[in-house]
Design an enzyme around this catalytic site. Structure first.
Site, PDB file in Angstrom:
ATOM      1  N   ALA A 158      -8.329   2.532 -18.036  1.00  0.00           N
ATOM      2  CA  ALA A 158      -9.427   1.654 -18.434  1.00  0.00           C
ATOM      3  C   ALA A 158     -10.354   2.383 -19.398  1.00  0.00           C
ATOM      4  O   ALA A 158     -10.561   3.601 -19.295  1.00  0.00           O
ATOM      5  CB  ALA A 158     -10.203   1.196 -17.202  1.00  0.00           C
ATOM      6  N   SER A 159     -10.936   1.626 -20.313  1.00  0.00           N
ATOM      7  CA  SER A 159     -11.708   2.225 -21.404  1.00  0.00           C
ATOM      8  C   SER A 159     -13.005   2.875 -20.946  1.00  0.00           C
ATOM      9  O   SER A 159     -13.600   3.653 -21.697  1.00  0.00           O
ATOM     10  CB  SER A 159     -12.016   1.166 -22.461  1.00  0.00           C
ATOM     11  OG  SER A 159     -12.775   0.104 -21.894  1.00  0.00           O
ATOM     12  N   GLY A 208      -4.693  -4.492 -12.386  1.00  0.00           N
ATOM     13  CA  GLY A 208      -5.853  -4.999 -13.113  1.00  0.00           C
ATOM     14  C   GLY A 208      -6.004  -6.491 -12.954  1.00  0.00           C
ATOM     15  O   GLY A 208      -5.593  -7.077 -11.939  1.00  0.00           O
ATOM     16  N   GLU A 230       0.080  -5.437  -9.988  1.00  0.00           N
ATOM     17  CA  GLU A 230      -0.823  -5.546  -8.839  1.00  0.00           C
ATOM     18  C   GLU A 230      -2.137  -6.073  -9.389  1.00  0.00           C
ATOM     19  O   GLU A 230      -2.865  -5.356 -10.071  1.00  0.00           O
ATOM     20  CB  GLU A 230      -0.995  -4.182  -8.165  1.00  0.00           C
ATOM     21  CG  GLU A 230      -1.582  -4.273  -6.764  1.00  0.00           C
ATOM     22  CD  GLU A 230      -3.085  -4.084  -6.753  1.00  0.00           C
ATOM     23  OE1 GLU A 230      -3.797  -5.121  -6.704  1.00  0.00           O
ATOM     24  OE2 GLU A 230      -3.543  -2.947  -6.800  1.00  0.00           O
ATOM     25  N   CYS A 264      -9.521  -4.828  -5.203  1.00  0.00           N
ATOM     26  CA  CYS A 264      -8.641  -5.993  -5.149  1.00  0.00           C
ATOM     27  C   CYS A 264      -8.335  -6.381  -3.711  1.00  0.00           C
ATOM     28  O   CYS A 264      -8.148  -7.557  -3.406  1.00  0.00           O
ATOM     29  CB  CYS A 264      -7.350  -5.723  -5.922  1.00  0.00           C
ATOM     30  SG  CYS A 264      -6.495  -4.222  -5.401  1.00  0.00           S
TER      31      CYS A 264
END
Length: 457
Positions: A158-159, A208, A230, A264
């Site tokens: 992730a950024s 994500g 996922e 999640c």
């Protein structure tokens, strides 16, 4: 957003990174492919030794504190939870270092051949597109089985957690893995497509959002490449009349607020039998109201900031829209402004009807939705009335109810009288719009291998 470390507690941009050029990406893929051709020949003994060394580094007190602080700095995880995450990464390294030779051993099968068997061989370069919410754990739960299987990994993280991504690459390199066997690519989301399309990349895994997963799967599908996804979840937490209420409440608080609700597999929908709904709500809201919000670097902090301003704004909009559609706020419902960062109060919403938009949404933050139901049948129907199917937790001391819940809840994992969590020893993944494929366990290591049938006469 660009690739940068932005402290979610202070909103200060601490370091920015430029995305790799297409030429550099090509160079790194060439390096990965060359590394694979030699790495695939290494022994399980060597791979295990390197992975155990990585576990040692993760368990080193000074190093673990450094890695935990880096997570907290980049995405706001409370420091005590970050330390726990580092420890869990060491666990998955040790697990696969010890178990992979058994999981990947050839299996003899009697047929009409003189000899026939199934063997497991690596695929090559596997791309991992990973999220910010567990910036070390998500990567190591991919890397440990993939590297033990003889694959090489490339990471698009992730950024907002670039320094975590670079640190993980350095850990594996210092642990002894050959150069270029695991590489971090600091690239934008738009550059993922060119990587997936490259013939040298054999498979991809993504943890994500649903849109990100759908995009990756579509690109990979056109190339006929294996993927594991996922994605999101809106996990139910069912409490029936026979439940141990004190234990259920204590676990409910942790299950909803772990990682400031940004998980999640966090419990997000609390489905409670009418007979115990009032005492549950009283105890649950009281416990949430006592949680310590604040600087996530403080060991006393239990709820930190949300990882980005956009996540805060989206959650705030979800809650306000829910209220406009009739939801009742029992606790919170607004930002917390004692610090300048992305803080939102622990929140409890009830009176949520099916036509309320939040009914079918995932709330990625410290917001709990509470529903009352008449009985177990109604609880299961409500739990399954979701586009997601990742995990489910159910609380009852009745063995027949337990069996019925296990059989009828639509989820990749059902936990009875416990919190849904990942464990290296058990497969992890979902159904419906929560994704497909499995990570962890023996099933996870078999996702990215060629399961080869051999017949000899």
């Amino acid at each position: 957003m660009g690739i940068a470390t932005v402290n979610p507690t202070t909103l200060e941009t601490l370091q920015s990174f430029s995305a790799l050029t297409p030429e550099t990406i090509q160079l790194k893929l060439a390096q990965s492919e060359a590394a694979f051709q030699s790495y695939r020949q290494t022994s399980f003994t060597d791979r295990s030794q390197w992975l155990l060394k990585a576990a040692d580094m993760l368990e080193n007190p000074d190093k673990s504190q450094e890695y935990a602080a880096l997570m907290t700095l980049e995405m706001g995880k409370p420091i005590q939870e970050a330390l726990g995450e580092v420890k869990k990464c060491a666990w998955v390294c040790r697990y696969y270092a010890e178990q992979a030779p058994l999981f990947l051993a050839s299996q003899t099968i009697e047929t009409d051949a003189q000899r026939s068997w199934v063997c497991y061989q690596p695929l090559g370069i596997v791309l991992a597109v990973m999220p910010w919410n567990f910036p070390f754990w998500q990567v190591f739960r991919f890397a440990a089985p993939a590297l033990m299987a003889g694959n090489v990994g490339i990471l698009k993280h992730a950024s907002n957690v670039p320094q975590c991504a670079l640190a993980i690459e350095q850990i594996l390199l210092e642990a002894g893995f050959p150069e270029h066997v695991f590489q971090t690519l600091l690239i934008s989301a738009q550059q993922v497509e060119m990587v997936v399309k490259d013939d040298r990349v054999k498979a991809a895994t993504l943890t994500g959002s649903e849109p990100a997963g759908a995009s990756l799967a579509a690109i990979a599908g056109r190339q006929i490449k294996k993927t594991v996804l996922e994605l999101g979840g809106s996990d139910p937490f069912i409490i029936l009349e026979s439940a141990d209420l004190e234990a259920a409440v204590a676990t409910a608080v942790k299950a909803r607020m772990l990682n400031t609700g940004q998980s999640c597999i966090a419990a997000k929908r609390f489905i409670v039998a009418d007979a115990i709904a009032d005492p549950f709500l009283e105890k649950f809201t009281a416990a949430l109201s006592k949680l310590a919000l604040g600087d996530p670097m403080s060991p006393q902090t239990e709820v930190g900031p949300l990882a980005t301003t956009s996540i805060l704004e989206e959650l705030e909009q979800q809650v306000q829209t829910a209220i406009a559609h009739g939801a009742q706020v029992l606790l919170g419902g607004q930002r917390w402004s004692d610090l300048p960062g992305n803080f939102y109060q622990p929140t409890v919403l009830t009176n949520i009807t099916k036509d309320n938009p939040i009914y079918a949404q995932e709330c990625f933050g410290p917001v709990a939705l509470v529903f009352r139901v008449a009985d177990m049948k109604a609880a299961i129907a409500l739990a399954n009335d979701s586009p997601f199917g990742l995990g489910a937790s159910a609380w009852t001391t009745d063995p027949q109810e337990q069996d019925h819940l296990i059989q009828h809840l639509d989820a990749g994992a059902v936990f009875i009288n416990g919190m849904v969590k990942s464990d290296p020893r058990l497969p992890f993944g979902g159904i419906k719009r929560s994704g497909y494929g499995r990570e962890l366990g023996i099933q996870g290591i078999h996702e990215f291998v060629n399961i080869k049938t051999v017949w000899v006469k």
